[in-house]
Design a protein around this motif. Structure first.
Motif, PDB file in Angstrom:
ATOM      1  N   LYS A  52     -33.874 -31.140 -16.495  1.00  0.00           N
ATOM      2  CA  LYS A  52     -32.582 -31.465 -17.108  1.00  0.00           C
ATOM      3  C   LYS A  52     -32.323 -30.579 -18.324  1.00  0.00           C
ATOM      4  CE  LYS A  52     -32.127 -36.294 -15.634  1.00  0.00           C
ATOM      5  NZ  LYS A  52     -32.041 -37.711 -16.070  1.00  0.00           N
ATOM      6  N   ALA A  53     -33.385 -30.290 -19.083  1.00  0.00           N
ATOM      7  CA  ALA A  53     -33.227 -29.431 -20.260  1.00  0.00           C
ATOM      8  C   ALA A  53     -32.834 -28.011 -19.836  1.00  0.00           C
ATOM      9  CB  ALA A  53     -34.518 -29.406 -21.066  1.00  0.00           C
ATOM     10  N   LEU A  54     -33.462 -27.483 -18.789  1.00  0.00           N
ATOM     11  CA  LEU A  54     -33.095 -26.157 -18.281  1.00  0.00           C
ATOM     12  C   LEU A  54     -31.636 -26.135 -17.834  1.00  0.00           C
ATOM     13  CD1 LEU A  54     -36.282 -25.290 -16.182  1.00  0.00           C
ATOM     14  CD2 LEU A  54     -35.529 -24.119 -18.262  1.00  0.00           C
ATOM     15  N   ALA A  55     -31.209 -27.202 -17.162  1.00  0.00           N
ATOM     16  CA  ALA A  55     -29.820 -27.280 -16.707  1.00  0.00           C
ATOM     17  C   ALA A  55     -28.861 -27.277 -17.886  1.00  0.00           C
ATOM     18  CB  ALA A  55     -29.616 -28.528 -15.851  1.00  0.00           C
ATOM     19  N   ARG A  56     -29.169 -28.063 -18.915  1.00  0.00           N
ATOM     20  CA  ARG A  56     -28.286 -28.147 -20.083  1.00  0.00           C
ATOM     21  C   ARG A  56     -28.228 -26.829 -20.843  1.00  0.00           C
ATOM     22  NH1 ARG A  56     -30.794 -33.297 -20.568  1.00  0.00           N
ATOM     23  NH2 ARG A  56     -32.245 -32.452 -22.130  1.00  0.00           N
ATOM     24  N   ARG A  57     -29.311 -26.054 -20.798  1.00  0.00           N
ATOM     25  CA  ARG A  57     -29.328 -24.768 -21.491  1.00  0.00           C
ATOM     26  C   ARG A  57     -28.695 -23.648 -20.643  1.00  0.00           C
ATOM     27  NH1 ARG A  57     -34.873 -25.991 -22.714  1.00  0.00           N
ATOM     28  NH2 ARG A  57     -35.553 -24.218 -21.437  1.00  0.00           N
ATOM     29  N   ALA A  58     -28.123 -24.012 -19.505  1.00  0.00           N
ATOM     30  CA  ALA A  58     -27.459 -23.043 -18.620  1.00  0.00           C
ATOM     31  C   ALA A  58     -28.415 -21.957 -18.138  1.00  0.00           C
ATOM     32  CB  ALA A  58     -26.236 -22.423 -19.299  1.00  0.00           C
ATOM     33  N   GLU A  59     -29.644 -22.359 -17.816  1.00  0.00           N
ATOM     34  CA  GLU A  59     -30.644 -21.411 -17.336  1.00  0.00           C
ATOM     35  C   GLU A  59     -30.559 -21.192 -15.830  1.00  0.00           C
ATOM     36  OE1 GLU A  59     -32.189 -19.719 -19.360  1.00  0.00           O
ATOM     37  OE2 GLU A  59     -32.913 -20.818 -21.096  1.00  0.00           O
ATOM     38  N   VAL A  60     -29.651 -21.901 -15.179  1.00  0.00           N
ATOM     39  CA  VAL A  60     -29.472 -21.766 -13.728  1.00  0.00           C
ATOM     40  C   VAL A  60     -28.376 -20.735 -13.467  1.00  0.00           C
ATOM     41  CG1 VAL A  60     -28.929 -22.976 -11.578  1.00  0.00           C
ATOM     42  CG2 VAL A  60     -30.144 -24.168 -13.427  1.00  0.00           C
ATOM     43  N   GLY A  61     -28.662 -19.776 -12.594  1.00  0.00           N
ATOM     44  CA  GLY A  61     -27.653 -18.782 -12.227  1.00  0.00           C
ATOM     45  C   GLY A  61     -26.634 -19.374 -11.267  1.00  0.00           C
ATOM     46  N   GLY A  62     -25.817 -18.518 -10.680  1.00  0.00           N
ATOM     47  CA  GLY A  62     -24.831 -18.988  -9.724  1.00  0.00           C
ATOM     48  C   GLY A  62     -25.502 -19.718  -8.566  1.00  0.00           C
ATOM     49  N   ILE A  63     -24.945 -20.856  -8.189  1.00  0.00           N
ATOM     50  CA  ILE A  63     -25.509 -21.663  -7.105  1.00  0.00           C
ATOM     51  C   ILE A  63     -24.792 -21.320  -5.810  1.00  0.00           C
ATOM     52  CG2 ILE A  63     -25.896 -23.992  -6.231  1.00  0.00           C
ATOM     53  CD1 ILE A  63     -25.979 -24.942  -9.142  1.00  0.00           C
ATOM     54  N   SER A  64     -25.572 -20.892  -4.835  1.00  0.00           N
ATOM     55  CA  SER A  64     -25.040 -20.508  -3.531  1.00  0.00           C
ATOM     56  C   SER A  64     -25.169 -21.700  -2.580  1.00  0.00           C
ATOM     57  CB  SER A  64     -25.811 -19.301  -2.987  1.00  0.00           C
ATOM     58  OG  SER A  64     -25.326 -18.906  -1.733  1.00  0.00           O
ATOM     59  N   VAL A  65     -24.038 -22.124  -2.027  1.00  0.00           N
ATOM     60  CA  VAL A  65     -23.988 -23.315  -1.182  1.00  0.00           C
ATOM     61  C   VAL A  65     -23.648 -22.918   0.246  1.00  0.00           C
ATOM     62  CG1 VAL A  65     -22.854 -25.545  -0.793  1.00  0.00           C
ATOM     63  CG2 VAL A  65     -23.242 -24.729  -3.135  1.00  0.00           C
ATOM     64  N   ALA A  66     -24.448 -23.382   1.180  1.00  0.00           N
ATOM     65  CA  ALA A  66     -24.179 -23.188   2.606  1.00  0.00           C
ATOM     66  C   ALA A  66     -24.604 -24.456   3.328  1.00  0.00           C
ATOM     67  CB  ALA A  66     -24.926 -21.974   3.153  1.00  0.00           C
ATOM     68  N   ALA A  67     -24.293 -24.541   4.609  1.00  0.00           N
ATOM     69  CA  ALA A  67     -24.683 -25.708   5.388  1.00  0.00           C
ATOM     70  C   ALA A  67     -26.197 -25.874   5.339  1.00  0.00           C
ATOM     71  CB  ALA A  67     -24.210 -25.554   6.831  1.00  0.00           C
ATOM     72  N   GLY A  68     -26.642 -26.967   4.757  1.00  0.00           N
ATOM     73  CA  GLY A  68     -28.062 -27.274   4.706  1.00  0.00           C
ATOM     74  C   GLY A  68     -28.859 -26.526   3.672  1.00  0.00           C
ATOM     75  N   SER A  69     -28.208 -25.774   2.776  1.00  0.00           N
ATOM     76  CA  SER A  69     -28.958 -24.919   1.863  1.00  0.00           C
ATOM     77  C   SER A  69     -28.281 -24.774   0.505  1.00  0.00           C
ATOM     78  CB  SER A  69     -29.139 -23.534   2.485  1.00  0.00           C
ATOM     79  OG  SER A  69     -29.698 -22.618   1.569  1.00  0.00           O
ATOM     80  N   LEU A  70     -29.098 -24.874  -0.546  1.00  0.00           N
ATOM     81  CA  LEU A  70     -28.691 -24.555  -1.914  1.00  0.00           C
ATOM     82  C   LEU A  70     -29.655 -23.499  -2.421  1.00  0.00           C
ATOM     83  CD1 LEU A  70     -28.354 -28.244  -3.147  1.00  0.00           C
ATOM     84  CD2 LEU A  70     -26.430 -26.704  -2.692  1.00  0.00           C
ATOM     85  N   LEU A  71     -29.114 -22.451  -3.050  1.00  0.00           N
ATOM     86  CA  LEU A  71     -29.957 -21.330  -3.477  1.00  0.00           C
ATOM     87  C   LEU A  71     -29.510 -20.858  -4.851  1.00  0.00           C
ATOM     88  CD1 LEU A  71     -32.153 -19.222  -2.536  1.00  0.00           C
ATOM     89  CD2 LEU A  71     -30.236 -17.814  -1.728  1.00  0.00           C
ATOM     90  N   ALA A  72     -30.467 -20.611  -5.750  1.00  0.00           N
ATOM     91  CA  ALA A  72     -30.128 -20.117  -7.092  1.00  0.00           C
ATOM     92  C   ALA A  72     -31.370 -19.544  -7.754  1.00  0.00           C
ATOM     93  CB  ALA A  72     -29.551 -21.236  -7.960  1.00  0.00           C
ATOM     94  N   ALA A  73     -31.143 -18.719  -8.771  1.00  0.00           N
ATOM     95  CA  ALA A  73     -32.218 -18.239  -9.645  1.00  0.00           C
ATOM     96  C   ALA A  73     -32.202 -19.086 -10.909  1.00  0.00           C
ATOM     97  CB  ALA A  73     -32.009 -16.768  -9.991  1.00  0.00           C
TER      98      ALA A  73
END
Length: 230
Positions: A44-65
């Motif tokens: 949750k702390a990483l998420a709040r600090r915006a440490e997640v890159g662009g989230i790629s969404v497809a059928a059955g899959s979530l992908l991010a750095a």
């Protein structure tokens, strides 16, 4: 058929927090998936600090750095997709009442829609055990803190646009609209009652989406809302 992969830009913490019941349900699933409270807090702390890159969404899959310090890790989360029969049943549920598709495109997911989908055997909202994560870090628990960070931010996407949830389950926005159009066209030729309402919904859906997007952009900018927006 699987829809296209769509990448959403880097997210900031929502100023009003997670507002919707479905967004909160997603976050509960993330909390259920976490094995260790320490990983949940760190994610949750990483998420709040915006440490997640662009989230790629497809059928059955979530992908991010996901960054942490000087390192970056690649996270992928697999989510079960709906079967062909389940997708058809979900389209039927959306089409069952006038206004449902317009509401979805305006960012609203009604309790009744989800309840009726469940009665038809379609589970839209995932539970913790369905979120299977892999990460290039060396953590041995699934999900690790990096996966939790991405899942938390995915919840922000789902909160703002419930059709992100549809897409990861295997029924993206374009496929849903196409299926509704095909359904309404076929029903029109057979003279079914209530098809005009469905056709009207499909026609106005794009306009509803654009109006909602304009409203959100103006509200975030703190601008005065024009009367002709409504």
């Amino acid at each position: 058929m699987a829809g296209p992969r769509v990448t959403h830009g880097r997210l900031a913490v929502p100023r009003t927090g997670v507002r919707s019941w479905w967004g909160k349900a997603w976050q509960r699933a993330v909390e259920e998936a976490a094995y260790v409270e320490q990983d949940l807090r760190a994610g949750k702390a990483l998420a709040r600090r915006a440490e997640v890159g662009g989230i790629s969404v497809a059928a059955g899959s979530l992908l991010a750095a996901v960054r942490e310090g000087d390192d970056a890790w690649t996270v992928e989360v697999a989510v079960p997709v709906l079967s062909d029969d389940e997708r058809r049943a979900l389209v039927d549920v959306v089409a069952a009442e006038a206004g449902r598709i317009a509401a979805l495109l305006a960012g609203e997911l009604g309790h009744e829609l989800v309840e009726h989908a469940e009665e038809a055997g379609v589970e839209l909202l995932p539970y913790g055990g369905e979120l299977a994560a892999t990460c290039t870090c060396d953590a041995y628990l699934d999900p690790c803190r990096h996966a939790i960070a991405m899942l938390v931010q995915t919840g922000w996407l789902v909160d703002a646009d419930p059709l992100v949830l549809f897409a990861v389950r295997g029924l993206d926005r374009e496929s849903l609209l196409a299926a509704l159009h095909e359904r309404s066209t076929g029903a029109t030729s057979s003279g079914s009652i209530g098809v005009a309402d469905l056709a009207d919904d499909v026609e106005v859906a794009a306009d509803a989406m654009l109006r909602a997007q304009r409203l959100v952009a103006l509200m975030e900018a703190g601008a005065e809302l024009p009367e002709d927006l409504f």
